[in-house]
Design a protein around this motif. Structure first.
Motif, PDB file in Angstrom:
ATOM      1  N   TRP A 289       0.816  -1.208   0.000  1.00 31.46           N
ATOM      2  CA  TRP A 289       0.000   0.000   0.000  1.00 31.46           C
ATOM      3  C   TRP A 289       0.854   1.265   0.000  1.00 31.46           C
ATOM      4  O   TRP A 289       2.039   1.249   0.351  1.00 31.46           O
ATOM      5  N   ALA A 290       0.200   2.333  -0.399  1.00 39.17           N
ATOM      6  CA  ALA A 290       0.699   3.698  -0.217  1.00 39.17           C
ATOM      7  C   ALA A 290      -0.490   4.507   0.272  1.00 39.17           C
ATOM      8  O   ALA A 290      -1.584   4.413  -0.287  1.00 39.17           O
ATOM      9  N   ALA A 291      -0.301   5.286   1.332  1.00 39.92           N
ATOM     10  CA  ALA A 291      -1.415   6.021   1.937  1.00 39.92           C
ATOM     11  C   ALA A 291      -0.978   7.433   2.293  1.00 39.92           C
ATOM     12  O   ALA A 291       0.169   7.655   2.690  1.00 39.92           O
ATOM     13  N   VAL A 292      -1.905   8.370   2.148  1.00 37.98           N
ATOM     14  CA  VAL A 292      -1.677   9.768   2.522  1.00 37.98           C
ATOM     15  C   VAL A 292      -2.894  10.246   3.306  1.00 37.98           C
ATOM     16  O   VAL A 292      -4.036  10.087   2.859  1.00 37.98           O
ATOM     17  N   PHE A 293      -2.641  10.815   4.485  1.00 36.64           N
ATOM     18  CA  PHE A 293      -3.713  11.354   5.319  1.00 36.64           C
ATOM     19  C   PHE A 293      -4.367  12.546   4.619  1.00 36.64           C
ATOM     20  O   PHE A 293      -3.673  13.366   4.013  1.00 36.64           O
ATOM     21  N   PRO A 294      -5.700  12.685   4.638  1.00 35.72           N
ATOM     22  CA  PRO A 294      -6.634  11.845   5.394  1.00 35.72           C
ATOM     23  C   PRO A 294      -7.394  10.826   4.554  1.00 35.72           C
ATOM     24  O   PRO A 294      -8.078   9.974   5.108  1.00 35.72           O
ATOM     25  N   ASP A 295      -7.306  10.917   3.209  1.00 32.64           N
ATOM     26  CA  ASP A 295      -8.275  10.170   2.415  1.00 32.64           C
ATOM     27  C   ASP A 295      -7.726   9.540   1.144  1.00 32.64           C
ATOM     28  O   ASP A 295      -8.489   9.222   0.237  1.00 32.64           O
ATOM     29  N   LYS A 296      -6.420   9.335   1.057  1.00 31.96           N
ATOM     30  CA  LYS A 296      -5.861   8.735  -0.151  1.00 31.96           C
ATOM     31  C   LYS A 296      -5.145   7.435   0.181  1.00 31.96           C
ATOM     32  O   LYS A 296      -4.333   7.373   1.108  1.00 31.96           O
ATOM     33  N   VAL A 297      -5.438   6.405  -0.594  1.00 29.91           N
ATOM     34  CA  VAL A 297      -4.751   5.132  -0.387  1.00 29.91           C
ATOM     35  C   VAL A 297      -4.808   4.312  -1.670  1.00 29.91           C
ATOM     36  O   VAL A 297      -5.758   4.408  -2.454  1.00 29.91           O
ATOM     37  N   ARG A 298      -3.762   3.551  -1.867  1.00 30.35           N
ATOM     38  CA  ARG A 298      -3.726   2.554  -2.939  1.00 30.35           C
ATOM     39  C   ARG A 298      -3.286   1.245  -2.295  1.00 30.35           C
ATOM     40  O   ARG A 298      -2.220   1.169  -1.688  1.00 30.35           O
ATOM     41  N   ILE A 299      -4.137   0.231  -2.398  1.00 26.11           N
ATOM     42  CA  ILE A 299      -3.855  -1.079  -1.812  1.00 26.11           C
ATOM     43  C   ILE A 299      -3.914  -2.124  -2.915  1.00 26.11           C
ATOM     44  O   ILE A 299      -4.901  -2.195  -3.658  1.00 26.11           O
ATOM     45  N   THR A 300      -2.872  -2.917  -3.027  1.00 27.67           N
ATOM     46  CA  THR A 300      -2.860  -4.029  -3.975  1.00 27.67           C
ATOM     47  C   THR A 300      -2.805  -5.342  -3.205  1.00 27.67           C
ATOM     48  O   THR A 300      -1.987  -5.507  -2.298  1.00 27.67           O
ATOM     49  N   PHE A 301      -3.699  -6.256  -3.577  1.00 29.31           N
ATOM     50  CA  PHE A 301      -3.742  -7.596  -2.996  1.00 29.31           C
ATOM     51  C   PHE A 301      -3.033  -8.553  -3.943  1.00 29.31           C
ATOM     52  O   PHE A 301      -3.229  -8.501  -5.163  1.00 29.31           O
ATOM     53  N   LEU A 302      -2.219  -9.441  -3.375  1.00 30.20           N
ATOM     54  CA  LEU A 302      -1.424 -10.366  -4.184  1.00 30.20           C
ATOM     55  C   LEU A 302      -1.596 -11.799  -3.695  1.00 30.20           C
ATOM     56  O   LEU A 302      -1.771 -12.045  -2.499  1.00 30.20           O
ATOM     57  N   LEU A 303      -1.506 -12.745  -4.644  1.00 28.10           N
ATOM     58  CA  LEU A 303      -1.469 -14.166  -4.346  1.00 28.10           C
ATOM     59  C   LEU A 303      -0.275 -14.769  -5.072  1.00 28.10           C
ATOM     60  O   LEU A 303      -0.094 -14.546  -6.271  1.00 28.10           O
TER      61      LEU A 303
END
Length: 253
Positions: A76-90
């Motif tokens: 993930w990469a996140a910035v307060f208060p409302d930004k995020v990028r989350i990648t799920f991996l298998l």
């Protein structure tokens, strides 16, 4: 106004008052000096890691319900208060990316499971996607190493805990409440959200902290509700306040 109308209006007002008072838990009588201490501790919890405004990291997420359990690697990469990028991996391969930018949320399947889609929401509810009833803003705070406390203007020690390690947090005219429990190290190990009758809505439990040069970070967190649904986050790598370009929150297929 005739007497009949006055009586009807009075009865209506009384009914409303009784309904509200019946739904809301009554605040117990507490020691004002202890209330000041409780408010101070609550504000400390609210400001916990407040200096972390952005983060990058990786770890794993386990989703559990009564009938299934799935475990993914996450980055993930996140910035307060409302930004995020989350990648799920298998098996090291990306399968799904979720992005929010404070205006909308976007989902992209790397496996073709579904087409890319978005909808407008400043703070989407994530229950449909991660099986526990938390908002994206709360998830972002956890990924920043912070505690997702709702606004409050009243705090007092629970009268049922003589150790003074459990706090009740409320906001005037709001019908929900929060509970904070501190462990022997002074860290929060339970954050509980309840309805007006005191029934559990969900519980956030940081079960493990790690100490970095910038502070203590919860690195294992359980989020669960009353329907035996649970999300467990395990953080293995954490970078505080890295530079993050705005383009990170624009999805390029």
């Amino acid at each position: 106004m005739n007497n009949q109308t006055l009586l009807s209006s009075t009865a209506f007002i009384l009914a409303v008052i009784l309904t509200i008072s019946g739904c809301a838990s009554i605040r117990p009588e507490t020691d004002p000096l202890l209330d000041k201490k409780a408010l101070r501790l609550s504000n400390q919890a609210k400001s916990f890691n407040q200096h972390i405004l952005a983060s990058k990291g990786s770890g794993w997420a386990k989703l559990e319900t009564k009938t299934r359990a799935e475990k993914f690697r996450i980055a993930w990469a996140a910035v307060f208060p409302d930004k995020v990028r989350i990648t799920f991996l298998l098996s090291g391969l990306p399968i799904e990316t979720i992005i929010t930018n404070g205006e909308k949320i976007t989902f992209f399947s790397h496996t073709g499971e579904h087409s890319k889609y978005s909808y407008n929401s400043k703070n989407p509810d994530m229950e449909k996607y991660i099986h526990v009833p938390v908002k994206m803003s709360e998830l972002i705070l956890l990924l920043l190493g912070r505690l997702p406390l709702k606004p409050f203007d009243d705090a007092y020690f629970s009268v049922s805990d003589s150790s003074l390690s459990t706090l009740i947090l409320k906001q005037k005219w709001k019908r929900t409440a929060q509970q904070l429990h501190f462990n022997n190290n002074g860290n929060v190990d339970d954050l509980i959200s309840t309805d007006p009758a005191g029934k559990l809505l969900y519980k956030i439990t940081p079960t493990k902290y790690n100490t970095y040069d910038f502070g203590d970070i919860p690195i294992k967190i359980e989020i669960q509700d009353t329907n035996e649904r649970k999300l467990t986050l395990g953080i293995t790598d954490f970078i505080a306040n890295p530079p993050i370009k705005e383009s990170v929150f624009l999805l390029t297929e």
